[in-house]
Design a protein around this motif. Sequence first.
Motif, mmCIF file in Angstrom:
data_model
loop_
_atom_site.group_PDB
_atom_site.id
_atom_site.type_symbol
_atom_site.label_atom_id
_atom_site.label_comp_id
_atom_site.label_asym_id
_atom_site.label_seq_id
_atom_site.Cartn_x
_atom_site.Cartn_y
_atom_site.Cartn_z
ATOM 1 N N ILE A 31 0.925 -1.439 -0.001
ATOM 2 C CA ILE A 31 -0.062 -0.049 -0.068
ATOM 3 C C ILE A 31 0.859 1.325 -0.235
ATOM 4 O O ILE A 31 0.691 2.118 -0.651
ATOM 5 N N GLU A 32 1.821 1.170 0.918
ATOM 6 C CA GLU A 32 2.793 2.307 0.811
ATOM 7 C C GLU A 32 3.549 2.433 -0.512
ATOM 8 O O GLU A 32 3.591 3.697 -1.064
ATOM 9 N N LYS A 35 1.126 4.159 -2.937
ATOM 10 C CA LYS A 35 0.695 5.445 -2.820
ATOM 11 C C LYS A 35 2.162 6.278 -3.139
ATOM 12 O O LYS A 35 1.940 7.508 -3.736
ATOM 13 N N ASP A 36 3.330 6.076 -2.603
ATOM 14 C CA ASP A 36 4.484 6.747 -3.049
ATOM 15 C C ASP A 36 4.973 6.770 -4.585
ATOM 16 O O ASP A 36 5.188 7.773 -4.999
ATOM 17 N N PRO A 39 1.271 8.366 -6.959
ATOM 18 C CA PRO A 39 0.487 9.209 -6.214
ATOM 19 C C PRO A 39 -1.087 9.809 -6.928
ATOM 20 O O PRO A 39 -1.974 10.425 -6.342
ATOM 21 N N GLU A 42 -5.863 6.854 -7.836
ATOM 22 C CA GLU A 42 -6.688 6.732 -6.218
ATOM 23 C C GLU A 42 -6.845 5.255 -5.827
ATOM 24 O O GLU A 42 -7.399 4.561 -6.719
ATOM 25 N N TRP A 43 -6.268 4.979 -4.928
ATOM 26 C CA TRP A 43 -5.917 3.843 -4.450
ATOM 27 C C TRP A 43 -7.080 3.368 -3.247
ATOM 28 O O TRP A 43 -7.411 4.058 -2.353
#
Length: 86
Positions: A31-32, A35-36, A39, A42-43
């Motif tokens: 997940i990180e 998102k990193d 960006p 939309e997760w």
Amino acid sequence: RKYYPISDYLNKLEESRRNRIFLLTDDADAIEEAKDFFPDTEWIYFNRTRHRGASGGWENQTPSKNPKEEVITILATLQLVRNCDT
């Protein structure tokens, strides 16, 4: 099991289909990473307790330590996935 970076999956997906992705993972690191490195996407994912990498091992399959919560999450995930088109 072999680890595949999020980018391996997204590279197989058409650019126009990368706006919103329902991320199914048992790894908080994934997940990180998503998102990193992505960006602008939309997760969507369940906000729940997860292992990091191989931290849980085969002997600990319930990161929340709550089997009832794990079953509810699995059933809810199955219902949501049924509505996905990819």
